[in-house]
Write a protein that holds these residues in place. Structure first.
Motif, mmCIF file in Angstrom:
data_model
loop_
_atom_site.group_PDB
_atom_site.id
_atom_site.type_symbol
_atom_site.label_atom_id
_atom_site.label_comp_id
_atom_site.label_asym_id
_atom_site.label_seq_id
_atom_site.Cartn_x
_atom_site.Cartn_y
_atom_site.Cartn_z
ATOM 1 N N LEU A 160 21.177 30.581 26.557
ATOM 2 C CA LEU A 160 20.227 29.391 25.692
ATOM 3 C C LEU A 160 18.904 30.285 25.577
ATOM 4 C CD1 LEU A 160 20.813 25.959 27.324
ATOM 5 C CD2 LEU A 160 21.522 26.791 24.948
ATOM 6 N N LEU A 161 18.357 30.996 26.527
ATOM 7 C CA LEU A 161 17.169 31.506 26.399
ATOM 8 C C LEU A 161 17.348 33.345 25.908
ATOM 9 C CD1 LEU A 161 15.432 30.284 29.406
ATOM 10 C CD2 LEU A 161 15.385 29.655 27.088
ATOM 11 N N LYS A 162 18.502 33.672 25.756
ATOM 12 C CA LYS A 162 18.691 34.937 25.089
ATOM 13 C C LYS A 162 18.060 35.899 26.048
ATOM 14 C CE LYS A 162 19.440 33.402 20.330
ATOM 15 N NZ LYS A 162 20.768 33.605 20.352
ATOM 16 N N ALA A 163 18.230 35.709 27.065
ATOM 17 C CA ALA A 163 17.741 36.775 28.215
ATOM 18 C C ALA A 163 18.484 38.191 28.038
ATOM 19 C CB ALA A 163 17.894 36.532 29.708
ATOM 20 N N PHE A 164 19.820 38.266 27.868
ATOM 21 C CA PHE A 164 20.506 39.406 27.592
ATOM 22 C C PHE A 164 19.992 40.139 26.506
ATOM 23 C CE2 PHE A 164 24.025 41.620 25.543
ATOM 24 C CZ PHE A 164 24.265 42.621 26.470
ATOM 25 N N ASP A 165 19.750 39.272 25.213
ATOM 26 C CA ASP A 165 19.231 39.994 24.056
ATOM 27 C C ASP A 165 17.840 40.469 24.341
ATOM 28 O OD1 ASP A 165 21.196 38.320 21.664
ATOM 29 O OD2 ASP A 165 20.795 37.287 23.595
ATOM 30 N N GLY A 166 17.152 39.929 25.127
ATOM 31 C CA GLY A 166 15.822 40.614 25.191
ATOM 32 C C GLY A 166 15.804 41.717 26.119
ATOM 33 N N ASP A 167 16.743 41.711 27.136
ATOM 34 C CA ASP A 167 16.542 42.863 28.000
ATOM 35 C C ASP A 167 17.366 44.123 27.137
ATOM 36 O OD1 ASP A 167 15.430 42.127 30.282
ATOM 37 O OD2 ASP A 167 17.358 41.521 31.280
ATOM 38 N N LEU A 168 18.279 43.627 26.233
ATOM 39 C CA LEU A 168 18.959 44.821 25.454
ATOM 40 C C LEU A 168 18.009 45.145 24.388
ATOM 41 C CD1 LEU A 168 21.883 46.333 24.851
ATOM 42 C CD2 LEU A 168 22.415 44.450 23.300
ATOM 43 N N ALA A 169 17.245 44.423 23.898
ATOM 44 C CA ALA A 169 16.209 44.901 22.592
ATOM 45 C C ALA A 169 15.260 45.782 23.533
ATOM 46 C CB ALA A 169 15.440 43.798 22.320
ATOM 47 N N ALA A 170 14.976 45.495 25.085
ATOM 48 C CA ALA A 170 13.752 46.594 25.395
ATOM 49 C C ALA A 170 14.531 47.984 25.795
ATOM 50 C CB ALA A 170 13.668 45.906 26.819
ATOM 51 N N LEU A 171 15.756 47.898 26.015
ATOM 52 C CA LEU A 171 16.350 48.991 26.133
ATOM 53 C C LEU A 171 16.541 49.953 24.808
ATOM 54 C CD1 LEU A 171 19.465 48.134 28.501
ATOM 55 C CD2 LEU A 171 17.591 49.734 29.243
ATOM 56 N N LEU A 172 16.995 49.407 23.907
ATOM 57 C CA LEU A 172 17.008 50.102 22.588
ATOM 58 C C LEU A 172 15.545 50.511 22.012
ATOM 59 C CD1 LEU A 172 19.606 47.740 20.739
ATOM 60 C CD2 LEU A 172 19.963 49.931 21.736
ATOM 61 N N SER A 173 14.665 49.970 22.560
ATOM 62 C CA SER A 173 13.238 50.448 21.973
ATOM 63 C C SER A 173 12.663 51.411 22.941
ATOM 64 C CB SER A 173 12.239 49.318 21.893
ATOM 65 O OG SER A 173 12.084 48.485 23.104
ATOM 66 N N GLY A 174 13.310 51.725 24.084
ATOM 67 C CA GLY A 174 12.786 52.886 24.988
ATOM 68 C C GLY A 174 11.909 52.148 26.205
ATOM 69 N N ARG A 175 11.854 50.615 26.448
ATOM 70 C CA ARG A 175 10.812 50.346 27.089
ATOM 71 C C ARG A 175 11.816 49.550 28.380
ATOM 72 N NH1 ARG A 175 10.023 45.477 25.733
ATOM 73 N NH2 ARG A 175 11.197 45.359 23.697
#
Length: 522
Positions: free
Chosen positions: A36-51
């Motif tokens: 519901l909080l899209k934690a996986f999406d947030g962690d994946l977005a961080a990886l994709l952006s190099g963070r």
């Protein structure tokens, strides 16, 4: 049953648990972050952006062990979780599945294997619950995956019902987000022309009455100007147009120049884009296109110049931090005091407990404290009022946190100091670690009334055992310092008491400084 029937079945068989003073019940600790909080999406977005990703799922599971005792049972699968369980003497069942980000997904697949007569660790959980029918299942959130797993446990144990410390399914799935705070752009645009004659405070109140929380629950609390941009069933062009329309409303109705674009379903400050120039339509459109791709509703909300307060000590250097208080619902009641959130950008980095005396001792305005406390009571009452019956959420709010901004907006509001709710986290939350720490300090006859937690990045070679030994070595008589959790290179938490909020904060920060300094540890 199909998924549509799950919430109804869980609503009948999974009941909220409200602890009574002096009473205890064994707990099954089943904490995992929620889709519901899209934690996986947030962690994946961080990886994709190099963070570096937050690794939310690992730290939520690891820190939950701190809530347990030797009479409880914890479920998990990571090394930080296992170390915490061993250190605290909490019996543990290792699920073993590291292939799935969400623990609930691993549990559902394991339950399926169990149905096919595989020998799984879940047999220990089933036996433990059968022997303890009064046990409370302690959850992060009662999302649909968790509801399915609990219904399966009920079937396997033969129990009639399960008690949880989580909110009801209606609250967990319908209200644990931000899209009910503000009206939609369309509803705001449809307001009569006479609204232009209202004062900014009157206009803000009128707009809030168009929000979902007021329409469904009758909830009225202080908020900031902002608008909900719906995403479901909306194509990219229409979504971008709504963001630009919301920006125009903030400029023309309130004279504001800057705002934040916030996802409705994310936690821990993930995916917030702040301090946007409302006149820069190209930048707004670009951010809107990025937001549309994620898939959840968003808010465009007024940017706040936060009031600041000085916290910390001489060793770590006192610094001024934004005043972002949080209040909490605990066991169905408004919890005592407030906590000041420590932030790193938009990410949460700990809490400082304050009561009214501690708040004013820091030089903060008494009226702001009382406004937040009154708002918390209003939220609790909204989920107990007559409109919540029709909504299906009546009596379903057991736990949660509401974050507030204290600061200035400028524009039509001038230099006036405002208080407004900015986030509803109606699930388990990190501040529960602070409140549990305060409970334990009282149990150990520690008289210091204030406490602080700090979140930091432990070095790669740090362990929870080392952190606990360092905390003990730095504890002075009459105080308590503890290590809560350690996920090397990702997430750690420590806690400290103090005679005043600043003392507790200084001790917690000094402990963090000791733990992040290179060199051997006990």
């Amino acid at each position: 049953m199909d998924t549509a029937a799950v919430a109804r079945a869980a609503g009948e068989a999974v009941r909220p648990y409200r602890a009574r003073p002096g009473s205890t019940a064994p707990s099954l600790l089943l904490h995992t972050t929620t889709p519901l909080l899209k934690a996986f999406d947030g962690d994946l977005a961080a990886l994709l952006s190099g963070r570096e990703p937050h690794d939310v799922t690992t730290y939520v599971e690891a820190r939950s062990v701190y809530l347990g005792t030797p009479d409880d049972l914890t479920l998990g699968r990571t090394a930080p979780w296992a170390e915490a369980a061993a250190l605290r003497g909490v019996p543990a069942v290792d699920i073993g599945d590291l292939d799935h980000y969400y623990l609930t997904h691993a549990l559902l697949l394991m339950a399926e294997a169990h149905e096919e007569r595989a020998d799984t660790p879940l047999r220990h959980v089933i036996d433990w619950l059968r022997d303890r029918p009064d046990a409370v299942v302690r959850l992060y959130a009662l999302d649909v995956e968790t509801q399915i797993f609990l219904l399966w446990l009920l079937r396997r144990t033969g129990l009639a019902e399960l008690a949880t410390d989580a909110n009801s399914p209606a609250v967990a799935t319908g209200w644990n987000r931000k899209n009910h705070i503000h009206p939609t752009v369309a509803d705001a645009r449809a307001m009569p022309a006479s609204t232009s004659e209202l004062s900014p405070e009157e206009l803000l109140a009128a707009e809030q009455r168009l929000g979902r929380a007021h329409r469904r629950l009758g909830l009225t609390i202080p908020v900031l100007p902002g608008y909900t941009i719906a995403r479901t069933g909306v194509d990219q062009d229409a979504f971008v147009a709504d963001v630009l329309d919301a920006a125009a409303l903030l400029r023309t109705r309130y004279g504001l120049s800057r705002a934040a674009l916030k996802p409705a379903d994310a936690g821990d400050g993930a995916r917030i884009v702040g301090n946007l120039d409302l006149a820069d339509t190209d930048r707004l459109a670009a951010e809107a296109r990025t937001a549309h791709a994620v898939g959840d509703d968003h808010l465009l909300e007024a940017w706040v110049t936060f009031l600041t307060v000085s916290l910390g000590g001489e060793e770590t250097g006192a610094r001024r931090v934004p005043v972002v208080p949080s209040g909490h619902i605990r066991h169905g009641q408004v919890a005592e005091g407030l906590t000041l959130q420590m932030l790193d950008g938009y990410s949460w980095r700990g809490n400082d407990y304050v009561d009214e005396a501690g708040w004013t001792a820091l030089g903060l305005p008494r009226d702001a404290y009382r406004t937040v406390r009154a708002a918390l009571e209003a939220v609790r009452e909204a989920f107990r009022g007559p409109q919540s019956v029709a909504d299906g959420s009546h009596g379903g709010l057991v736990t949660g946190g509401i974050d507030f901004a204290v600061g200035r907006l400028g524009g039509a509001f001038g230099d006036r100091l405002l208080v407004g709710a900015i986030d509803f986290n109606l699930s388990a939350h990190g501040a529960e670690s602070l409140r549990t720490f305060r409970d334990r300090a009282r149990e150990q006859a520690i008289d210091e009334p204030y406490a602080s937690t700090r979140v930091f990045l432990p070095p790669a070679d740090r362990t929870l055992h080392q952190m606990a030994a360092t905390a003990r070595s730095m504890t002075v008589p009459g105080a308590l310092l503890e290590a809560v959790a350690c996920v090397p290179r990702r997430w750690g938490m420590v806690a400290a008491t103090g005679a005043g909020p600043a003392v507790a904060a200084a001790r917690a920060e000094a402990l963090v400084a000791a733990l992040t300094t290179p060199g051997p540890r006990p």
